[in-house]
Write a protein that holds these residues in place. Structure first.
Motif, short mmCIF file in Angstrom:
data_model
loop_
_atom_site.label_atom_id
_atom_site.label_comp_id
_atom_site.label_asym_id
_atom_site.label_seq_id
_atom_site.Cartn_x
_atom_site.Cartn_y
_atom_site.Cartn_z
N ASN A 428 0.70 -1.11 0.01
CA ASN A 428 -0.02 0.06 -0.02
C ASN A 428 1.00 1.15 0.18
OD1 ASN A 428 -2.53 -1.14 0.18
ND2 ASN A 428 -2.37 -1.47 2.16
N ALA A 429 0.08 2.43 -0.16
CA ALA A 429 0.77 3.62 -0.23
C ALA A 429 1.40 4.10 1.19
CB ALA A 429 0.11 4.87 -0.83
N ALA A 430 0.91 3.88 2.26
CA ALA A 430 1.18 4.32 3.46
C ALA A 430 2.18 3.58 3.98
CB ALA A 430 -0.09 4.25 4.23
N VAL A 431 3.57 4.32 4.59
CA VAL A 431 4.64 3.69 5.11
C VAL A 431 4.78 4.75 6.71
CG1 VAL A 431 5.79 2.84 3.12
CG2 VAL A 431 6.30 5.21 4.19
N LEU A 432 5.30 3.92 7.86
CA LEU A 432 5.71 4.52 8.85
C LEU A 432 7.02 4.99 8.78
CD1 LEU A 432 3.95 2.43 11.35
CD2 LEU A 432 3.04 4.35 10.49
N LEU A 433 7.20 6.24 9.28
CA LEU A 433 8.58 7.05 9.11
C LEU A 433 8.92 7.41 10.61
CD1 LEU A 433 8.12 8.78 5.53
CD2 LEU A 433 9.18 6.68 6.24
N GLY A 434 8.50 7.10 11.68
CA GLY A 434 8.69 7.76 12.81
C GLY A 434 7.78 8.77 13.18
N ARG A 435 8.23 10.00 13.48
CA ARG A 435 7.54 11.05 13.75
C ARG A 435 6.43 11.60 12.91
NH1 ARG A 435 11.14 15.92 15.72
NH2 ARG A 435 9.20 16.81 16.06
N THR A 436 6.85 11.18 11.58
CA THR A 436 5.91 11.40 10.33
C THR A 436 5.32 10.17 9.55
OG1 THR A 436 7.41 11.82 8.79
CG2 THR A 436 6.92 13.78 10.14
N SER A 437 4.54 10.17 8.90
CA SER A 437 4.07 9.11 8.04
C SER A 437 4.49 9.32 6.49
CB SER A 437 2.62 8.82 8.11
OG SER A 437 1.95 9.81 7.84
N GLY A 438 4.36 8.27 5.71
CA GLY A 438 4.83 8.60 4.38
C GLY A 438 3.77 8.10 3.34
N ALA A 522 -5.63 7.12 0.88
CA ALA A 522 -4.07 6.68 1.14
C ALA A 522 -3.44 6.91 2.49
CB ALA A 522 -3.14 7.64 0.27
N ARG A 523 -3.85 7.78 3.13
CA ARG A 523 -3.31 7.77 4.56
C ARG A 523 -3.79 6.66 5.37
NH1 ARG A 523 -3.85 14.40 6.27
NH2 ARG A 523 -1.61 14.74 5.94
N ALA A 524 -4.97 6.35 5.04
CA ALA A 524 -5.93 5.24 5.88
C ALA A 524 -5.24 3.81 5.57
CB ALA A 524 -7.40 5.34 5.70
N SER A 525 -4.71 3.63 4.43
CA SER A 525 -4.27 2.51 4.03
C SER A 525 -3.34 1.75 5.06
CB SER A 525 -3.45 2.28 2.47
OG SER A 525 -2.46 3.17 2.78
N THR A 526 -3.18 0.40 5.10
CA THR A 526 -2.59 -0.15 5.98
C THR A 526 -0.99 -0.43 5.47
OG1 THR A 526 -4.30 -1.64 6.31
CG2 THR A 526 -1.97 -2.54 7.29
N PRO A 527 -0.08 0.05 6.65
CA PRO A 527 1.54 0.22 6.09
C PRO A 527 1.85 -1.14 5.87
CG PRO A 527 0.87 1.75 7.96
CD PRO A 527 -0.32 0.73 7.69
N THR A 528 2.61 -1.32 4.97
CA THR A 528 3.31 -2.62 4.57
C THR A 528 4.60 -3.01 5.70
OG1 THR A 528 2.68 -2.66 2.49
CG2 THR A 528 4.46 -4.28 2.95
N ALA A 529 4.38 -4.01 6.39
CA ALA A 529 5.78 -4.14 7.21
C ALA A 529 6.77 -4.57 6.61
CB ALA A 529 5.17 -5.49 8.34
N GLY A 530 7.80 -4.26 6.98
CA GLY A 530 9.23 -4.38 6.52
C GLY A 530 9.54 -3.32 5.60
N THR A 531 8.92 -2.44 5.77
CA THR A 531 9.30 -1.23 4.44
C THR A 531 10.15 -0.21 5.46
OG1 THR A 531 7.22 -1.34 3.42
CG2 THR A 531 8.38 0.96 3.16
#
Length: 797
Positions: A428-438, A522-531
């Motif tokens: 999915n488009a969403a990723v976790l980047l710490g203090r922000t999301s991508g 896009a923000r609500a999509s589930t971040p993919t693990a391992g990214t």
């Protein structure tokens, strides 16, 4: 042979389907042979540009069933190019023909008169994105690209430098796919063989569908509403003339809004456009006002870019502690441009009596309106906030902290700014980047859509759209029951609006295996693990240039403390810096360096606008004296400065710092008190100017001084001596004159005295020799006159 629906050639078929087809393979083969024999006599319709000759003639002149395909390098050297694409982006199902177009371009120096076009179906279904990419861009080609679907002889005369598009239709029976073949992307190829043996090939895709439903891919499309690099003036705003061009009938902003208006796209809007139109008030072009009103009424999802679409990654890497934003627009707001409707300024009078002269009506005037504030100019009803869009593939890990500190909660990233896990499933488009999301754009879909939007011909547009359609189909087929959410952006650095932007958006929207999404989706999509985040950086040359801009702005900000109105300088300077940091400059490095150099020259002139004009030399011949120092101000507002003078040696002592105010576009003389100390000689006075808070202004000026302080004592002595001599000479002269006059008078008296008086001189009288030093005996007393008593006594004798 004609493509067959053989399980071994279609690995995506389920096991049950392969068993059924295996049992009927022999009868089906016999049937297909009969169909092939019948099809040989069928004439396939082509465009009027390419009338087909008889099959017998073609077989005698051009060989079919090629043994090998030319490499890309060989095809490029041949001078003949071929573009293949389905005529429509719609899926093809059982009992449906496949319409395709083939565009042939002759770049050689001789005409092409006879050729044969062969169409093939890929042997394997394209079940992964890597398979799709390998099919469209093979590293090497050998043998036939698949099962032959159609062989079409072409009798054409294609002159050098010309192109022709041939419309072909592959019958459903020749496609070789049945209901046993599942939904998904399929590859097609074409080879063109000319009479002289020149061979080129082309590849494309189409989507095979059985009518079954799959979970559509949610696709968020982001379209930048920006202007070309260099459109803004030095004040960081678009002029009325520029806006009239951009919002005219064929203007870039007009075409972008036409292509996206109320279509399922997210608009990334440059606030500079909005502020530039609003700040013009009543002088704004009508086309610009209408464009802005139309944008406000659109139903599109939207978010704000940085002002002038400044590259926020470049700002962070150049050393900005926080992302830059406009400081003020007050210096550019003209209150006379903001007026209300016409009103009567005179009170209404009672109607005149019948027959009375009619008084003239008062002239209506425009009532004043409160001009907008800086906040008013930038205010907009964005549907999404807290979103940043840095330059593609340029974000470093340290930038993320700057983004978060500046209030950015989500960042749009290109796919090369993250490392995805090795998987056949598209994340999915969403990723976790710490203090922000991508929100990561899908590079494959994005590249295909950008190519389609900027295509200059129908054939290249169809080919790009076929690839975009296949990319989405592969993602949808990965997990048919699980929806995926992707994001794709259109080019923000282009100097012009893509010619087929609206056509591309419309075509994507018509694909049944995708549905339109928003930034919120896009923000609500589930971040993919391992990214994981992959840190990147701007080119060193761009970072160095940006650092120069930020350093110069800091110098101007410090300098502005000497101005009566600092915002008049810092406001437009900040806007100018933001326009020069625009992401649209990235593909134009030479033009960007030129624009930055011009800005640096202009700001250098500002920093040098307050100067010391006294050059010297100055002669100091007294122990204490005031040296006049002339200061100039070429700015259009008054400035306050501090003047500090430092001598190069101890021959002069200088007083303290002098505060001075210089009017706009004028000069002023300040007197610097100095005291001569010891000795004579040359001294250089170093005159340094600074702002009231101590920030240096320009480079110190030097004034040459010649010290001759002992001339004052010597001059006084000489003057005193001259005074003494002058008055002494006068005194002596007066004494001599008076003595001479006295002796002359005595001599005259002696000459007039009676002889008898002289003869009666007493013996004690001394005769003088006329010398002033000779003593003179006192004269005898004069005989006493008889008084009255004596006169009455006649006996007294």
């Amino acid at each position: 042979m004609v493509a067959e629906s053989i399980p071994e050639r279609r690995p995506v078929l389920p096991a049950s389907s392969r068993a059924v087809i295996s049992r009927i393979r022999m009868p089906l083969s016999a049937l297909l042979v009969s169909l092939l024999a019948a099809a040989a006599a069928v004439v396939i319709p082509v465009s009027a540009q390419a009338a087909a000759p008889s099959a017998t003639h073609a077989a005698a002149t051009v060989s079919s069933a090629p043994a090998s395909l030319p490499t890309a390098e060989e095809a490029a050297q041949s001078g003949i190019t071929l573009v293949l694409a389905p005529a429509t982006s719609a899926a093809v199902g059982p009992n449906q023909d496949l319409p395709v177009t083939a565009t042939i371009t002759n770049s050689t120096t001789s005409a092409m008169t006879t050729a044969q076009l062969d169409l093939y179906l890929a042997e394997d279904a394209l079940t992964t994105r890597s398979m799709l990419d390998s099919w469209l861009r093979p590293e090497a080609t050998s043998g036939t690209p698949g099962d032959l679907m159609l062989s079409q002889p072409l009798a054409i005369t294609l002159q050098p430098g010309h192109s022709t598009t041939i419309d072909l239709t592959v019958p459903a029976a020749s496609i070789g796919l049945t209901t046993a073949n599942p939904w998904g992307a399929r590859g097609i190829a074409a080879t063109l063989t000319s009479a002289d043996g020149v061979r080129v090939d082309a590849r494309s895709t189409f989507v095979w569908s059985l009518g079954e439903s799959v979970a559509p891919v949610t696709l968020t499309l982001v379209v930048p509403i920006t202007v070309p690099a260099g459109s803004a003036g030095e004040n960081g705003l678009l002029s009325a003339e520029t806006l009239a061009t951009l919002t005219g009938p064929l203007g870039q902003l007009t075409r972008k809004l036409d292509a996206t208006f109320d279509r399922p796209t997210t608009l990334a809007i440059d606030p500079m456009i909005i502020a530039s139109i609003r700040i013009l008030g009543s002088s704004a072009p009508a086309s610009a006002v209408n464009w802005l009103e139309r944008l406000a009424n659109s139903l599109n999802d939207s978010f704000a870019l940085s002002y002038a679409d400044a590259d926020i990654a470049l700002e962070a890497q150049a050393g900005a502690p926080a992302l830059l934003a406009p400081i003020s627009f007050d210096q550019a707001i003209d209150p006379t441009l903001f007026t209300g409707p016409a009103v009567d300024t005179e009170p209404t009078e009672a109607p005149a009596a019948p027959g009375a002269p009619v008084a003239p009506s008062p002239t209506p005037t425009l009532s004043p309106v409160v001009p907008p504030t800086s906040a008013d100019l930038l205010d907009w009803n964005y549907s999404t906030t807290g979103l940043g869009w840095p330059g593609a593939g340029t974000v470093s890990v340290n930038d993320l902290n700057v983004f978060a500190d500046s209030g950015i909660g989500s960042v749009l990233l290109s796919s090369n700014n993250v490392n995805r896990p090795d998987s056949t499933l598209t994340p999915n488009a969403a990723v976790l980047l710490g203090r922000t999301s991508g929100l990561v754009s899908d590079s494959a879909v994005e590249t295909a859509l950008r190519a389609a939007a900027s295509a200059v011909s129908d054939d290249t547009w169809r080919a790009a759209m076929a690839e975009a359609s296949a990319q989405l189909a592969v993602v949808a087929a990965e997990q048919p029951a699980t929806a995926r959410t992707l994001l794709a952006t259109f080019d923000r650095s282009s100097s012009s609006t893509p010619l087929r932007l609206g056509q591309t958006i419309q075509a994507v929207n018509e694909l049944t295996w995708q549905k339109s999404g928003t930034i919120a989706d896009a923000r609500a999509s589930t971040p993919t693990a391992g990214t994981n985040f992959a840190s990147r950086s701007e080119p060193d040359t761009r970072t160095a240039t940006a650092q120069r801009l930020l350093s110069r702005e800091a110098a101007l900000t410090a300098f502005s403390s000497s101005l009566n109105d600092p915002l008049a300088l810092t406001g437009p300077q900040r806007l100018n810096v933001l326009t020069l940091l625009s992401a649209s400059w990235a593909p134009e490095p030479v033009a960007w360096e030129s624009a930055v150099a011009a800005s640096m020259t202009g700001s250098a002139d500002i920093l040098q606008s307050i100067t010391v004009t006294t050059k010297g030399p100055v002669n100091v011949v007294s122990s204490k004296v005031d040296i006049p120092v002339s200061l100039g101000n070429s700015l259009n507002q008054a400035v306050s400065v501090r003047v500090q003078v430092v001598p190069s040696n101890g021959r002069l002592l200088v007083g303290g710092v002098i505060d001075a105010t210089i009017d706009a576009n004028s000069a002023r003389i300040v007197n610097v008190p100095v005291t001569a100390a010891v000795g004579n000689g040359e001294v250089t006075l170093r005159v340094a100017l600074s702002t009231p808070d101590g920030t240096p202004i320009g480079a110190p000026a030097e004034i040459a001084v010649n010290v001759r302080a002992d001339w004052e004592s010597l001059g006084t002595l000489l003057f005193a001596l001259l005074v003494v001599l002058f008055f002494g000479f006068g005194i002596v002269r007066n004494i001599i004159r008076r003595r001479r006059e006295r002796h002359t008078k005595i001599a005259d008296q002696d000459d007039s005295r009676p002889v008898e008086e002289s003869a009666q001189a007493t013996p004690t009288e001394q005769v003088t020799d006329g010398s002033p030093d000779t003593p003179v005996a006192p004269a005898p007393p004069a005989p006493r006159a008889p008084d009255s008593e004596d006169a009455g006594d006649g006996s007294r004798g």
